[in-house]
Design an enzyme around this catalytic site. Structure first.
Site, PDB file in Angstrom:
ATOM      1  N   SER A 267       0.863  -1.280  -0.082  1.00  0.00           N
ATOM      2  CA  SER A 267       0.023   0.043   0.123  1.00  0.00           C
ATOM      3  C   SER A 267       0.739   1.159  -0.082  1.00  0.00           C
ATOM      4  O   SER A 267       1.939   1.255   0.403  1.00  0.00           O
ATOM      5  CB  SER A 267      -1.015  -0.177   1.291  1.00  0.00           C
ATOM      6  OG  SER A 267      -1.812  -0.921   1.319  1.00  0.00           O
TER       7      SER A 267
HETATM    8  N1  SAH Z   1      -0.731  -4.759   4.197  1.00  0.00           N
HETATM    9  C1  SAH Z   1      -0.035  -4.818   2.870  1.00  0.00           C
HETATM   10  C2  SAH Z   1      -1.206  -4.664   1.784  1.00  0.00           C
HETATM   11  C3  SAH Z   1      -1.152  -5.764   0.602  1.00  0.00           C
HETATM   12  S1  SAH Z   1      -2.295  -5.593  -0.738  1.00  0.00           S
HETATM   13  C4  SAH Z   1       1.038  -4.481   2.765  1.00  0.00           C
HETATM   14  O1  SAH Z   1       1.198  -3.511   3.225  1.00  0.00           O
HETATM   15  O2  SAH Z   1       1.987  -5.023   1.985  1.00  0.00           O
HETATM   16  C5  SAH Z   1      -3.612  -6.538   0.100  1.00  0.00           C
HETATM   17  C6  SAH Z   1      -3.455  -7.917   0.355  1.00  0.00           C
HETATM   18  O3  SAH Z   1      -4.688  -8.423   1.041  1.00  0.00           O
HETATM   19  C7  SAH Z   1      -3.061  -8.579  -0.758  1.00  0.00           C
HETATM   20  O4  SAH Z   1      -1.911  -9.297  -0.322  1.00  0.00           O
HETATM   21  C8  SAH Z   1      -4.154  -9.612  -0.875  1.00  0.00           C
HETATM   22  O5  SAH Z   1      -3.601 -10.847  -1.118  1.00  0.00           O
HETATM   23  C9  SAH Z   1      -4.672  -9.881   0.636  1.00  0.00           C
HETATM   24  N2  SAH Z   1      -6.032 -10.157   0.598  1.00  0.00           N
HETATM   25  C10 SAH Z   1      -7.132 -10.081  -0.174  1.00  0.00           C
HETATM   26  N3  SAH Z   1      -8.229 -10.606   0.214  1.00  0.00           N
HETATM   27  C11 SAH Z   1      -7.956 -11.372   1.270  1.00  0.00           C
HETATM   28  C12 SAH Z   1      -8.700 -12.053   2.197  1.00  0.00           C
HETATM   29  N4  SAH Z   1     -10.210 -12.248   1.918  1.00  0.00           N
HETATM   30  N5  SAH Z   1      -8.143 -12.592   3.430  1.00  0.00           N
HETATM   31  C13 SAH Z   1      -6.624 -12.359   3.542  1.00  0.00           C
HETATM   32  N6  SAH Z   1      -5.984 -11.618   2.584  1.00  0.00           N
HETATM   33  C14 SAH Z   1      -6.699 -10.881   1.460  1.00  0.00           C
END
Ligand code: SAH
Length: 215
Positions: free
Chosen positions: A65
């Protein structure tokens, strides 16, 4: 060896100035951003971009993010030391590290196996040890360790999953971007057993929160 140089630190100070100018005020959040080597959470090919205030690809079609968004969500969560925080979407682990810097007890769930494995190895190497990481579906929350003082969802949710509300302590806070194409940053505060207060904070854009776990 952890490759974090004065150059990286200088770039982080500029990044902190940028997100401060965009309205982030919480000193603890700003301190976390200024201390955490974001470049080490990204693929090496993007290392030169790590201190731009932008999201970036981290593999498995996902992104780390934007720092401003991480700061904004964390500020809304109002983390106090030793609180139990559930994070949905571990991804690169960067948001997890921010929560650890605030001395939270972090439980984090990721549905992409590749990212789960990679980040589980990375976080302790960098000194950010979450309480628990899970490979699974965040729509279900984590009933085994509920209730939580705070829940933070880092993917765009088409709606607010009921289990996440049910797993909040009274007084607990859920920060979740809600919507399909774009999302409205939403804060839910649990006021009582069946009483929830909702606040909305403008538009953001996240990768989608998907059902079930991926392979
Ligand atoms: N907090 C992370 C953001 C990654 S983007 C960072 O700072 O890097 C969002 C993430 O949510 C992705 O890795 C995606 O695979 C995950 N995601 C999407 N739907 C999800 C779900 N139902 N349960 C767990 N993770 C999920």
């Amino acid at each position: 060896m952890i490759n974090d140089t004065n150059k990286h630190k200088g770039l982080r100070n500029q990044l902190v100035a940028t997100i401060k100018a965009k309205g982030i005020k919480d000193e603890n959040v700003l301190k976390a951003i200024s201390n955490i080597p974001r470049h080490l959470f990204m693929d090496s090919s993007f290392i030169d971009f790590a201190y731009q205030d932008k999201p970036f690809p981290i593999g498995a079609d996902q992104t780390i993010s934007q720092p401003y968004t991480v700061a904004f969500q964390t500020e809304l969560l109002q983390v106090a030391p030793h609180q139990k925080i559930l994070e949905i979407g571990t991804g690169s682990g960067y948001q997890t590290a921010v929560l650890k810097s605030l001395n939270a007890e972090v439980y984090s769930i990721e549905r992409q196996h590749e990212l789960f494995v990679k980040t589980k190895k990375l976080l302790p190497k960098l000194g950010y040890v979450p309480k628990k990481l899970s490979y699974g579906d965040g729509y279900l929350g984590w009933p085994e360790f509920a209730p939580f003082d705070g829940v933070i969802v880092t993917a765009g949710a088409p709606y607010i999953p009921k289990p996440l509300l049910a797993q909040l302590k009274i007084g607990g806070r859920l920060v979740i971007p809600v919507g399909n194409e774009t999302q409205v940053m939403t804060l839910i505060i649990r006021k009582g057993d069946k009483e929830f207060e909702k606040h909305e904070f403008g538009d953001f854009r996240f990768v989608p929160m998907l059902k079930d776990s991926a392979k």
